[in-house]
Structure formats: structure tokens, C-alpha cells
Design a protein around this motif. Structure first.
Motif, PDB file in Angstrom:
ATOM      1  N   GLU A  13     -11.957  -0.057 -10.784  1.00  0.00           N
ATOM      2  CA  GLU A  13     -11.573   0.552  -9.511  1.00  0.00           C
ATOM      3  C   GLU A  13     -12.302  -0.171  -8.382  1.00  0.00           C
ATOM      4  O   GLU A  13     -13.462  -0.550  -8.515  1.00  0.00           O
ATOM      5  N   SER A  43     -12.522  -7.175  -0.002  1.00  0.00           N
ATOM      6  CA  SER A  43     -11.082  -7.396   0.166  1.00  0.00           C
ATOM      7  C   SER A  43     -10.774  -8.860   0.440  1.00  0.00           C
ATOM      8  O   SER A  43      -9.824  -9.424  -0.119  1.00  0.00           O
ATOM      9  N   LEU A  90      -3.868  -6.709  -8.436  1.00  0.00           N
ATOM     10  CA  LEU A  90      -4.256  -5.452  -7.806  1.00  0.00           C
ATOM     11  C   LEU A  90      -3.153  -4.445  -8.063  1.00  0.00           C
ATOM     12  O   LEU A  90      -1.972  -4.781  -7.972  1.00  0.00           O
ATOM     13  N   HIS A  91      -3.551  -3.227  -8.389  1.00  0.00           N
ATOM     14  CA  HIS A  91      -2.583  -2.174  -8.672  1.00  0.00           C
ATOM     15  C   HIS A  91      -3.053  -0.890  -7.999  1.00  0.00           C
ATOM     16  O   HIS A  91      -4.200  -0.488  -8.181  1.00  0.00           O
ATOM     17  N   LYS A  92      -2.188  -0.289  -7.221  1.00  0.00           N
ATOM     18  CA  LYS A  92      -2.528   0.975  -6.563  1.00  0.00           C
ATOM     19  C   LYS A  92      -1.926   2.118  -7.379  1.00  0.00           C
ATOM     20  O   LYS A  92      -0.788   2.039  -7.830  1.00  0.00           O
ATOM     21  N   THR A 115      -7.234   1.699  -5.719  1.00  0.00           N
ATOM     22  CA  THR A 115      -6.851   0.328  -6.038  1.00  0.00           C
ATOM     23  C   THR A 115      -7.618  -0.112  -7.273  1.00  0.00           C
ATOM     24  O   THR A 115      -8.850   0.007  -7.323  1.00  0.00           O
TER      25      THR A 115
END
Length: 105
Positions: free
Chosen positions: A29, A45, A59-61, A70
Motif C-alpha cells: 500500500e 509519487s 499501480l492499482h487503486k 493505491t
């Protein structure tokens, strides 16, 4: 002296730390990664964007408990690049530890 595995994208200290953490987990995370590296959201970022553009991370939300989180993970390309980079760093360390030939001997 070959530096085939050395990757300047990974080598930056924050990106190197991120890759090292990500290499040991399926996904991490964003907040946990930020806290482990001890940088701000914006700094992390920026570095993650460079890794993502290189194809090294994804990246996966995902929504969880009403919050969007994220998640970051190394891609197969990222795992391979990180492993090659570490191997090259280890080679450099080994070569620096070897006794140097002295001119004239």
C-alpha cells in the motif's frame, strides 16, 4: 567491466529502496511504502511515476473501508531489472574489495 545490469532508473536511492521493499511482497500500500522510505507523498509519487513509465511497477487503486487506496507492485520486468541491478551492485562491491594491482610490481 560490464555494467549491463546497472539501471540508472532504479539506482536513485528512493527508487532503489522502493524496489527493494516491493521485491519482497506481492503488493504494498502506498502509505506503507511512503512511511517505510520516510518521504512525503509527493516525493514518492514522483519516483513511482518514473518506475511506472519504465514499466517496472504497476499501480492499482482499490476501495477499502470507504477509502481509495493505491497499491504498488513490481512487474515481471521490474523484478528482472531490480535483480540485475542488485547483481551488478554486488559485482561492483566484490571488485572493489579485490586487491588492486600496483603499478610497477
Amino acid at each position: 567491466m560490464s555494467a549491463a545490469g546497472f539501471d540508472p532508473i532504479i539506482h536513485a536511492p528512493i527508487r532503489l529502496q522502493a524496489c527493494a521493499i516491493l521485491a519482497s511482497a506481492d503488493k504494498v500500500e502506498f502509505g506503507l511504502l511512503r512511511d517505510a522510505i520516510e518521504v512525503s507523498d509527493s516525493v514518492l509519487s514522483k519516483h513511482l511515476k518514473q518506475l511506472e513509465e519504465a514499466g517496472f511497477i504497476s499501480l492499482h487503486k482499490a476501495a477499502s473501508a470507504g477509502r481509495v487506496r493505491t497499491w504498488v507492485s513490481l512487474t515481471p520486468v521490474g523484478h528482472k531489472a531490480f535483480s540485475a541491478h542488485v547483481t551488478e551492485l554486488e559485482r561492483l562491491v566484490r571488485s572493489s574489495a579485490a586487491p588492486a594491482a600496483v603499478a610497477g610490481e
